[in-house]
Design an enzyme around this catalytic site. Structure first.
Site, PDB file in Angstrom:
ATOM      1  N   ASP A  11      83.893  20.142  44.484  1.00  0.00           N
ATOM      2  CA  ASP A  11      85.265  19.813  44.887  1.00  0.00           C
ATOM      3  C   ASP A  11      86.081  19.409  43.655  1.00  0.00           C
ATOM      4  O   ASP A  11      86.521  18.271  43.557  1.00  0.00           O
ATOM      5  CB  ASP A  11      85.264  18.679  45.943  1.00  0.00           C
ATOM      6  CG  ASP A  11      84.612  17.394  45.445  1.00  0.00           C
ATOM      7  OD1 ASP A  11      83.759  17.452  44.522  1.00  0.00           O
ATOM      8  OD2 ASP A  11      84.951  16.308  45.967  1.00  0.00           O
ATOM      9  N   HIS A 240      78.977  11.473  37.094  1.00  0.00           N
ATOM     10  CA  HIS A 240      78.208  11.607  38.338  1.00  0.00           C
ATOM     11  C   HIS A 240      77.682  13.040  38.511  1.00  0.00           C
ATOM     12  O   HIS A 240      76.472  13.276  38.625  1.00  0.00           O
ATOM     13  CB  HIS A 240      79.092  11.269  39.553  1.00  0.00           C
ATOM     14  CG  HIS A 240      79.693   9.918  39.530  1.00  0.00           C
ATOM     15  ND1 HIS A 240      78.963   8.773  39.751  1.00  0.00           N
ATOM     16  CD2 HIS A 240      80.975   9.502  39.347  1.00  0.00           C
ATOM     17  CE1 HIS A 240      79.764   7.726  39.701  1.00  0.00           C
ATOM     18  NE2 HIS A 240      80.990   8.138  39.452  1.00  0.00           N
TER      19      HIS A 240
END
Ligand code: BDR
Ligand code: CA
Length: 307
Positions: A11, A240
């Site tokens: 995303d 991340h």
């Protein structure tokens, strides 16, 4: 050893962008496709960004569109304060061509079947596309080598809520389905990803090694670092999503526990990961060599493979 066939479900998102570039550059990875999902941005923006990043790197991979909203709950707001309204900080991304005609879930199933047990699916956004693939193509559980997920937090506090990490919180029903399914899952959550950090000095070296991609990443990073200065008190950013790529290429950088867990849904704490003897066994990354992971990512990005 031959390169690992990989689908990256994403995303984008600034740390997603770094993961996409690193996956394109990594010699250990054979990137088969990008699939996109709502999350940091609406799915149409995720598509445009993913296509732009792949094209900027000169990677001719299919980019397929996925879910625009969670399975059950109402769509959560997109965190423009984290990644910028367009997802890549202040970068303005031009319109791209049409997406691959297949949906994200269908493309995952098609590639999984073609790769005959070798495909790794790396998911770094809400897990909605994977949950749809499980529902529509249940045979996929036997056709992938493993699923690696950036999301969740076991012993570590959440980021979007005290009890939940953003990707799991944005679609807890999908996260629950993916972790409960009968396929090998590795969870790369906040227990480890907050130990992996990128700093301005790292990013400033990139344009010399990758003039096009390095400038894109440097510009996007500036916004993400601003968010981390304001909210986490350091000039840099957590990696991340890129950390979860290293869990694919270099699993030895992580200490992993096999834990039976479930993801909370429809409760006071949606998206929380809890230990549960009746839950599915998941390989949870519990500690990591953060500096070593950063070095590996910098080696991928600076290898000269990117434009
Ligand atoms: C996750 O949430 C998003 O903001 C990042 O791209 C990452 O996938 C971290 O919680
Ligand atoms: Ca992401």
């Amino acid at each position: 050893m031959s390169a690992i066939p990989l689908i990256l479900d994403t995303d984008p998102g600034i740390d997603d962008a770094i993961a996409i570039m690193a996956a394109i550059a990594a010699p250990q990875i054979d990137l088969k496709a990008l699939t996109t999902v709502f999350g940091n941005v609406p799915v149409a923006t995720a598509m445009r960004n993913a296509q732009f990043l792949a094209a900027s790197a000169g990677a001719a991979v299919p980019v397929a569109k996925g879910a625009a909203a969670p399975l059950v709950q109402a769509p959560p707001p997109h965190p423009a304060f984290v990644h910028g309204v367009g997802g890549l900080g202040a970068l303005s991304v031009p319109d791209q061509g049409p997406p691959d005609p297949r949906s994200a879930a269908d493309l995952m199933a098609e590639v999984a079947a073609a790769e005959a047990g070798r495909l790794v699916i790396l998911a770094v956004g809400p897990l909605t596309n994977l949950a749809i693939a499980l529902d529509r193509h249940p045979q996929i559980t036997a056709q992938v080598a493993r699923v690696v997920v950036m999301g969740g937090a076991l012993r570590h506090p959440g980021n979007v809520r005290p009890y939940a990490e953003a990707n799991f919180w944005q679609d807890p029903d999908a996260a629950a389905a993916v972790l409960a399914a009968d396929w090998p899952v590795t969870m790369v959550g906040l227990d480890v990803t907050e130990t992996v950090r990128l700093y301005p000095d790292d990013v400033d070296t990139l344009p010399a090694r990758a003039p096009v991609c390095g400038k894109i990443l440097r510009e996007a990073f500036a916004h993400y670092a601003g968010f981390h200065v304001e909210t986490r008190g350091f000039d840099g950013c957590f990696l991340h999503d890129p950390a979860s790529l290293v869990a694919v290429t270099d699993p030895g950088c992580f200490e992993t526990w096999r834990v039976r867990v479930r993801v909370e849904t429809g409760t006071e704490t949606p998206g929380a990961v809890v230990e549960d003897p009746a839950g599915a066994p998941v390989d949870v990354c519990i500690s990591a060599d953060g500096p070593g992971i950063r070095r590996r990512l910098m080696a991928m990005l600076g290898s000269g493979a990117l434009r």
